[in-house]
Design a protein around this motif. Structure first.
Motif, PDB file in Angstrom:
ATOM      1  N   VAL A 164       0.761  -1.364   0.201  1.00 32.88           N
ATOM      2  CA  VAL A 164      -0.172  -0.081  -0.108  1.00 32.88           C
ATOM      3  C   VAL A 164       0.802   1.250  -0.049  1.00 32.88           C
ATOM      4  O   VAL A 164       0.577   2.202  -0.866  1.00 32.88           O
ATOM      5  N   TRP A 165       1.890   1.345   0.864  1.00 34.91           N
ATOM      6  CA  TRP A 165       2.890   2.408   0.706  1.00 34.91           C
ATOM      7  C   TRP A 165       3.487   2.572  -0.519  1.00 34.91           C
ATOM      8  O   TRP A 165       3.658   3.745  -1.092  1.00 34.91           O
ATOM      9  N   VAL A 166       3.896   1.491  -1.126  1.00 35.32           N
ATOM     10  CA  VAL A 166       4.739   1.639  -2.326  1.00 35.32           C
ATOM     11  C   VAL A 166       3.542   2.113  -3.501  1.00 35.32           C
ATOM     12  O   VAL A 166       4.037   3.063  -4.261  1.00 35.32           O
ATOM     13  N   LYS A 167       2.410   1.771  -3.443  1.00 39.05           N
ATOM     14  CA  LYS A 167       1.626   2.061  -4.287  1.00 39.05           C
ATOM     15  C   LYS A 167       1.199   3.855  -4.191  1.00 39.05           C
ATOM     16  O   LYS A 167       1.103   4.662  -4.990  1.00 39.05           O
ATOM     17  N   ASN A 168       1.286   4.090  -3.047  1.00 40.15           N
ATOM     18  CA  ASN A 168       1.003   5.691  -2.683  1.00 40.15           C
ATOM     19  C   ASN A 168       2.308   6.268  -3.232  1.00 40.15           C
ATOM     20  O   ASN A 168       2.008   7.502  -3.555  1.00 40.15           O
ATOM     21  N   CYS A 169       3.719   5.815  -3.060  1.00 36.30           N
ATOM     22  CA  CYS A 169       4.803   6.685  -3.504  1.00 36.30           C
ATOM     23  C   CYS A 169       4.530   6.541  -5.106  1.00 36.30           C
ATOM     24  O   CYS A 169       4.978   7.457  -5.763  1.00 36.30           O
ATOM     25  N   ASP A 170       4.010   5.416  -5.837  1.00 36.91           N
ATOM     26  CA  ASP A 170       3.932   5.569  -7.084  1.00 36.91           C
ATOM     27  C   ASP A 170       2.914   6.678  -7.624  1.00 36.91           C
ATOM     28  O   ASP A 170       3.194   7.299  -8.779  1.00 36.91           O
ATOM     29  N   ALA A 171       2.139   7.222  -6.799  1.00 39.21           N
ATOM     30  CA  ALA A 171       1.144   8.209  -7.204  1.00 39.21           C
ATOM     31  C   ALA A 171       1.633   9.493  -6.966  1.00 39.21           C
ATOM     32  O   ALA A 171       1.083  10.449  -7.276  1.00 39.21           O
ATOM     33  N   LEU A 172       2.721   9.723  -6.220  1.00 40.52           N
ATOM     34  CA  LEU A 172       3.245  11.094  -5.894  1.00 40.52           C
ATOM     35  C   LEU A 172       3.640  11.544  -7.154  1.00 40.52           C
ATOM     36  O   LEU A 172       4.481  10.981  -8.158  1.00 40.52           O
ATOM     37  N   GLU A 173       3.557  13.072  -7.332  1.00 37.33           N
ATOM     38  CA  GLU A 173       3.907  13.710  -8.621  1.00 37.33           C
ATOM     39  C   GLU A 173       5.477  14.326  -8.011  1.00 37.33           C
ATOM     40  O   GLU A 173       5.546  15.328  -7.349  1.00 37.33           O
ATOM     41  N   LEU A 174       6.516  13.500  -8.809  1.00 36.19           N
ATOM     42  CA  LEU A 174       8.008  13.832  -8.254  1.00 36.19           C
ATOM     43  C   LEU A 174       8.850  14.263  -9.555  1.00 36.19           C
ATOM     44  O   LEU A 174       8.741  13.784 -10.634  1.00 36.19           O
ATOM     45  N   LEU A 229      13.574   7.519  -5.109  1.00 34.50           N
ATOM     46  CA  LEU A 229      12.794   6.682  -4.564  1.00 34.50           C
ATOM     47  C   LEU A 229      12.723   5.444  -4.950  1.00 34.50           C
ATOM     48  O   LEU A 229      12.533   4.213  -4.244  1.00 34.50           O
ATOM     49  N   GLU A 230      12.520   5.252  -6.407  1.00 31.11           N
ATOM     50  CA  GLU A 230      12.521   4.093  -6.963  1.00 31.11           C
ATOM     51  C   GLU A 230      13.546   2.976  -6.638  1.00 31.11           C
ATOM     52  O   GLU A 230      13.633   1.900  -6.195  1.00 31.11           O
ATOM     53  N   GLU A 231      14.896   3.768  -6.602  1.00 30.36           N
ATOM     54  CA  GLU A 231      16.085   2.841  -6.125  1.00 30.36           C
ATOM     55  C   GLU A 231      16.080   2.422  -4.825  1.00 30.36           C
ATOM     56  O   GLU A 231      16.525   1.392  -4.243  1.00 30.36           O
ATOM     57  N   PHE A 232      15.532   3.296  -3.930  1.00 30.08           N
ATOM     58  CA  PHE A 232      15.163   3.114  -2.420  1.00 30.08           C
ATOM     59  C   PHE A 232      14.292   2.053  -2.118  1.00 30.08           C
ATOM     60  O   PHE A 232      14.625   0.786  -1.478  1.00 30.08           O
TER      61      PHE A 232
END
Length: 303
Positions: A155-165, A173-176
């Motif tokens: 769920v946290w990863v999915k929320n990270c994917d939705a961030l506009e960065l 972030l993806e490497e982390f």
């Protein structure tokens, strides 16, 4: 016995526990014996785990929960009518589905599983305890079963994917996240806690939705439990068919050939959706990722 379940069987809430007890758990309740490896249900799950790795291990729990529901219900006819609405496969298709589920090395173990289930439930459903009946039951669950994404990490990863960065922070972030998954896999005892918090369920409406590589709806588990949500991705007119994707976002970006190869191998059908039809003239070549995977498989076969 219900009080023992509170301690021995984890539920998300008192309401959830009570609902399960009224629906099927009164038959299945093992009380303090649930952690005993010799208990029939525990032994059944342990055997299944040797045949198929999580989250699909929960497929066997769907088998015995269905049987427990049938044994416990006061209206067997209505329940069996609901179960019959799920997609069923022919005898040959069921064999192919089970072969895909378990692989060459474990297909022969079906008889052992069937005998273990029969020992627990006797003649609750005699038709399901025959060779063809049990195969059809497993194939029905394999065809209609929906993975339940309740992992807090996913769920946290999915929320990270939705961030506009911006591009650079996005890459960091993806490497982390990639590194985090790697460390979790390497750390003994933590993988189950973070990655295998998922299960499998049967959802009648969800199972009625066909696949499309250009879906107009999507499924999700927004409450971090077994509640599934259908969300329209665009306006859907009355009478228009609702499509979901059996592929993840990454797979959807791959070539038509790659998508169809994956669906054929994992879901046993050839996709003929609008997107696949529109790309029918494209060369039958795999995406770069699939070409790399094929090369690695070829190297392994030669080593």
């Amino acid at each position: 016995m219900q009080e023992d379940c509170v301690k021995m069987t984890p539920y998300c809430s008192e309401q959830c526990r009570s609902k399960a007890f009224q629906k099927y758990h009164r038959v299945l309740c093992a009380g303090s014996g649930v952690e005993n490896a010799d208990h029939p249900l525990q032994a059944l799950e342990n055997v299944w785990r040797t045949l198929h790795y999580p989250p699909e291990t929960t497929s066997i729990s769907l088998v015995y929960k269905l049987l427990a529901m049938i044994q416990q219900t006061n209206n067997r006819g209505e329940l069996l009518s609901q179960i019959s609405l799920f997609c069923n496969r022919s005898k040959d298709e069921a064999a192919d589905c089970i072969h895909k589920l378990l692989g060459d090395q474990h297909t022969g173990s079906i008889t052992m599983l069937r005998e273990m289930v029969k020992e627990i439930f006797g003649n609750v459903m005699p038709d399901w305890m025959t060779e063809d009946g049990f195969n059809s039951l497993l194939a029905m669950i394999g065809t209609n079963g929906q993975g339940i994404g309740t992992s807090s990490l996913s769920v946290w990863v999915k929320n990270c994917d939705a961030l506009e960065l911006p591009e650079e922070p996005r890459q960091q972030l993806e490497e982390f996240i990639d590194g985090l998954y790697q460390k979790i896999e390497e750390a003994e005892g933590t993988q189950d806690a973070f990655l295998n918090c998922e299960g499998s369920g049967l959802y009648l409406r969800q199972s009625a939705a066909n696949h499309s590589c250009m879906p107009n709806a999507e499924t999700s588990f927004p409450y971090n439990n077994s509640v599934l949500r259908f969300t329209a991705k665009e306006d859907i007119a009355a009478g228009q068919e609702v499509f979901i994707s059996y592929l993840d976002d990454c797979m959807l970006e791959r070539s038509r050939h790659s998508r169809q190869k994956y669906l054929r191998e994992n879901y046993l059908f050839v996709c003929n959706c609008q997107r696949c039809q529109s790309q029918a003239d494209e060369p039958d070549v795999t995406s770069d990722e699939d070409e790399y995977d094929d090369d690695m498989e070829h190297e392994d076969s030669l080593s």
